[in-house]
Design an enzyme around this catalytic site. Structure first.
Site, PDB file in Angstrom:
ATOM      1  N   TYR A  23       1.044  -1.362  -0.065  1.00  0.00           N
ATOM      2  CA  TYR A  23      -0.037   0.018   0.039  1.00  0.00           C
ATOM      3  C   TYR A  23       0.694   1.227  -0.130  1.00  0.00           C
ATOM      4  O   TYR A  23       0.288   2.397  -0.162  1.00  0.00           O
ATOM      5  CB  TYR A  23      -0.868  -0.052   1.190  1.00  0.00           C
ATOM      6  CG  TYR A  23      -1.862  -1.198   1.150  1.00  0.00           C
ATOM      7  CD1 TYR A  23      -2.795  -1.134   0.199  1.00  0.00           C
ATOM      8  CD2 TYR A  23      -1.560  -2.167   2.385  1.00  0.00           C
ATOM      9  CE1 TYR A  23      -3.813  -2.154   0.350  1.00  0.00           C
ATOM     10  CE2 TYR A  23      -2.684  -3.227   2.119  1.00  0.00           C
ATOM     11  CZ  TYR A  23      -3.504  -3.218   1.267  1.00  0.00           C
ATOM     12  OH  TYR A  23      -4.429  -4.519   1.250  1.00  0.00           O
ATOM     13  N   HIS A 100      -9.866   0.263  -5.136  1.00  0.00           N
ATOM     14  CA  HIS A 100      -8.913  -0.814  -4.517  1.00  0.00           C
ATOM     15  C   HIS A 100      -7.572   0.042  -4.748  1.00  0.00           C
ATOM     16  O   HIS A 100      -7.067   0.450  -5.976  1.00  0.00           O
ATOM     17  CB  HIS A 100      -9.006  -1.956  -4.805  1.00  0.00           C
ATOM     18  CG  HIS A 100     -10.299  -2.640  -4.486  1.00  0.00           C
ATOM     19  ND1 HIS A 100     -10.451  -3.051  -3.150  1.00  0.00           N
ATOM     20  CD2 HIS A 100     -11.403  -2.776  -5.200  1.00  0.00           C
ATOM     21  CE1 HIS A 100     -11.871  -3.416  -3.190  1.00  0.00           C
ATOM     22  NE2 HIS A 100     -12.204  -3.556  -4.373  1.00  0.00           N
TER      23      HIS A 100
END
EC number: 4.2.1.10
Length: 147
Positions: A23, A100
């Site tokens: 991430y 996402h």
């Protein structure tokens, strides 16, 4: 003025600490700031909501129809199994775009299916925080065409 709600699901409050190899080091607060900065010259109000609790996300989705023109949602792990969030998304009459941060199709097998995508206009996956910006751009263009 258009009002858009950005909903973030479980563990996204841990961005910057959680799995930075997937991430990155950006925090959710930084993402929200980048989104606001990108759209600062638009006739647009963007609100942000994050919860680790499925019921709170469902309530927010259902309430959103009264106040917002559209939703951008990152259901996070709930996208893979939450029929309850899917049903809430189906129950409202405003557009929803799913986002996402990571490319869910390059992840574990169980992450490659999004049940909530069935109630979304589209899904943007794998472009990091820029996916939120892409989703809002799509919504703004879609809303302008409908007017």
């Amino acid at each position: 003025m258009n009002n858009i709600l950005v909903i973030n699901g479980p563990n996204l409050n841990l961005l910057g600490k959680r799995e930075p190899d997937i991430y990155g080091n950006i925090t959710l607060e930084n993402i929200n700031q980048k989104i606001k900065l990108h759209f600062k010259n638009e006739d647009l109000k963007i609100d942000f909501f994050q919860s680790n609790e499925e019921g709170k996300i469902i309530d927010k989705i259902i309430e959103s129809e009264k106040k917002y023109n559209a939703i951008v949602i990152n259901p996070a792990a709930y996208s893979h199994y939450s029929i309850a969030i899917l049903d809430a998304m189906r129950s409202i009459n405003i557009p929803v775009v799913e986002v996402h941060l990571s490319n869910i199709y390059k992840r574990e097998e169980y992450r490659k299916k999004s049940v909530t995508a069935e109630a979304s206009l589209g899904v943007i996956s794998g472009f990091g925080y820029y996916g939120y910006i892409m989703a809002i751009e799509f919504i703004l263009n879609n809303l302008v065409r409908e007017k």
